[in-house]
Design an enzyme around this catalytic site. Sequence first.
Site, PDB file in Angstrom:
ATOM      1  N   THR A  40       0.687  -1.193  -0.062  1.00  0.00           N
ATOM      2  CA  THR A  40      -0.141   0.081  -0.027  1.00  0.00           C
ATOM      3  C   THR A  40       0.798   1.231   0.024  1.00  0.00           C
ATOM      4  O   THR A  40       2.101   1.164   0.363  1.00  0.00           O
ATOM      5  CB  THR A  40      -0.813   0.077   1.279  1.00  0.00           C
ATOM      6  N   LEU A  41       0.308   2.245  -0.321  1.00  0.00           N
ATOM      7  CA  LEU A  41       0.973   3.686  -0.752  1.00  0.00           C
ATOM      8  C   LEU A  41       0.836   4.306   0.938  1.00  0.00           C
ATOM      9  O   LEU A  41      -0.014   3.824   1.813  1.00  0.00           O
ATOM     10  CB  LEU A  41       0.386   4.511  -1.488  1.00  0.00           C
ATOM     11  N   CYS A  45       3.983   6.540   7.820  1.00  0.00           N
ATOM     12  CA  CYS A  45       3.051   7.321   8.879  1.00  0.00           C
ATOM     13  C   CYS A  45       1.549   6.667   8.558  1.00  0.00           C
ATOM     14  O   CYS A  45       1.073   6.391   9.765  1.00  0.00           O
ATOM     15  CB  CYS A  45       3.079   8.693   8.182  1.00  0.00           C
ATOM     16  N   LYS A  54      -3.129   7.278  15.918  1.00  0.00           N
ATOM     17  CA  LYS A  54      -4.219   8.305  16.311  1.00  0.00           C
ATOM     18  C   LYS A  54      -5.476   7.629  16.416  1.00  0.00           C
ATOM     19  O   LYS A  54      -6.321   7.977  17.193  1.00  0.00           O
ATOM     20  CB  LYS A  54      -4.113   9.199  15.272  1.00  0.00           C
ATOM     21  N   THR A 149      12.837   7.782   1.233  1.00  0.00           N
ATOM     22  CA  THR A 149      12.881   6.472   1.522  1.00  0.00           C
ATOM     23  C   THR A 149      12.609   6.377   3.415  1.00  0.00           C
ATOM     24  O   THR A 149      12.774   5.268   3.590  1.00  0.00           O
ATOM     25  CB  THR A 149      14.559   5.729   1.335  1.00  0.00           C
ATOM     26  N   HIS A 449     -16.401  33.259  21.512  1.00  0.00           N
ATOM     27  CA  HIS A 449     -16.718  32.995  22.807  1.00  0.00           C
ATOM     28  C   HIS A 449     -17.894  32.183  22.968  1.00  0.00           C
ATOM     29  O   HIS A 449     -18.936  32.544  22.105  1.00  0.00           O
ATOM     30  CB  HIS A 449     -16.730  34.255  23.916  1.00  0.00           C
TER      31      HIS A 449
END
Length: 470
Positions: A40-41, A45, A54, A149, A449
Site C-alpha cells: 500500500t501507499l 506514517c 491516532k 525512503t 466565545h
Amino acid sequence: MTDNLEPDVLIIGGGPGGYVAAIRAAQLGLSTVCVERDATLGGTCVNVGCIPSKALLESSHHYEFARDRASAHGVMVGDVKLDLGVMQKRKTNVVAQNTRGIEFLFRKNGIAWAKGSATLLAGNVVEVRGAPPETNLVTYKPKSVIIATGSVPVALPFLPFDEDRVLSNTGALALPDVPERLIVIGGGVIGVELGSVWRRLGSKVTIIELLPSILAGYDAELAREAEKTFRKQGLEIRTGTKVTGARREGDRMLVDVEKDGAKETLEADRVLVSVGRKPSLSGIDANALGLALGPRGEIAVDDQMRTNLPGVYAIGDAVGGLLLAHKAEDEGIIAVEVIAGQKSHMHYNAIPAIVYTTPEVAAVGLTEEEVKESGRAYKIGSFPYSANARARTAGDATGFVKLIADAETDQLLGAHIIGPSASELLAELTLTLEFGGSSEDIALTVHPHPTLSETTREAALAVLGRAIHF
C-alpha cells in the site's frame, strides 16, 4: 509498472513526502513515477505510524472516558467492556481508507505507481524490481530523482525486535491482547503516545527514559507539566534511568536498569523500544554513488532539497531533522517546484510538533531555553485552561498556553501548549510565526466565545501585560 521509462520525475518512496511530491509534480505537468515496495501507499506514517496510532489513541480515549469520566456528565453507562478485536479492526479500516485515498489521488492525477524495490545507480538510473519473487526488473532513466525512503526504528543491540515480546511501533500497534505489564524504553513522542494507549486499556505501563525528563526537545516547562499529568494518570515514569540489559524468560521479559548507581531488574510481558528512528537508505548506496551524508547518516541537502548529485533531491526522514510527516510533505513540494523551475526554498522556523496524548502537547518555534541561550531579551505570556469557560464546560481544563515574544519588537518566537485540542489551536500560532507576526497581532484579533481558542488570545494579552480573565 509504467510504460514511461524516462519520466520527468521519479520518486523513491510513497510515504507522506513521496506521495505529496508526486501529486504536486503532476499538478505542475511533470510526468511522474513513484516507486513503493509495500503493498500500500502511505509509508510508515499511514500504515504503521501516525494514522493507526491516532486511531488507537482516539478509541482508547473514548473507552477510558466511558469507564471513568462519563458519570461526571450524568451519563451512566454501566459496566464498560473492552473489545480489543473491534478496536483493532476499526484501526485497520481507518488505515485502509487513507491508503485507498492515496491510490485514488494517484489515478486522478495520472501518477504511475511502480510497485517494487528501487535501486539508484550512477547517472540517475533507477532499477525497480517487482514484488516477490522480484523477477521483474524495469530500468528507468528519469530527468530528476527524489529520494524519499523514510526512516526505521532504532533497535538496542541487546534487544532486537521480534514484534512479539520486543516491539517497535509496528508491533505495539498490533497487539492481540492487552499486556498486563508493558515496559516502554524511551520517553519520546512514540513512547508516551503508545504507552498512553495501553495504559488506558488496562496495562501497567512503565516508561524508562535515560534523560532527566521525558519529551526531550520540547520546552522544559511544557515537558514538566506533561510528566506530572501523565504520572497522575497512572503512567510510571522513571527518568535519568539507563537500561543496561534485557532478556526473555518464557513469556516474561526481564529488563535491567540502573539509576544513580542503584541496579534493578524489572519484569514485563512485553517491551516497547522507542529510542528513536534513523534514516533509511534502502536501495541507495551512498558510498558507491558519492552521495554526501550528514553525521547521523542522513542525506545532506540544501534549502531546495538538492543533494550533491546533479538531478538528485532528497526529502523527509531520509534528510534528518524533525522526523515529521508534514515536514516531509513540505520538503516534497519544495523539491518538485524547484525541479519545475520555481524559486522555492525550505525553511524550518515554523514546523509544528504534536504529542497526541491526553492532554495534547503542541509546540512551534523556539523553546524558552533556546531563546535564553541566544541571549535575546524576551517576554512570556501564559494562560491556564482552568480559566477558560469552554474548557470548564467540557470538564477538561488541564494545561496552559505559553507564548514567547521578542522583548523589543514583540515578534512571536515560540508557542507551546499543553491541553485539550492543542494540536488544532497551534495552527493559528504557526501562521503568526510564519508571517513574522507579533503577540499583539493575536491579541487584537477577535476570537469567538466560548471557545478554547480564547486561551491563545489571553496568552498573547498576557505577553502584553493585560490578560483579562486571569
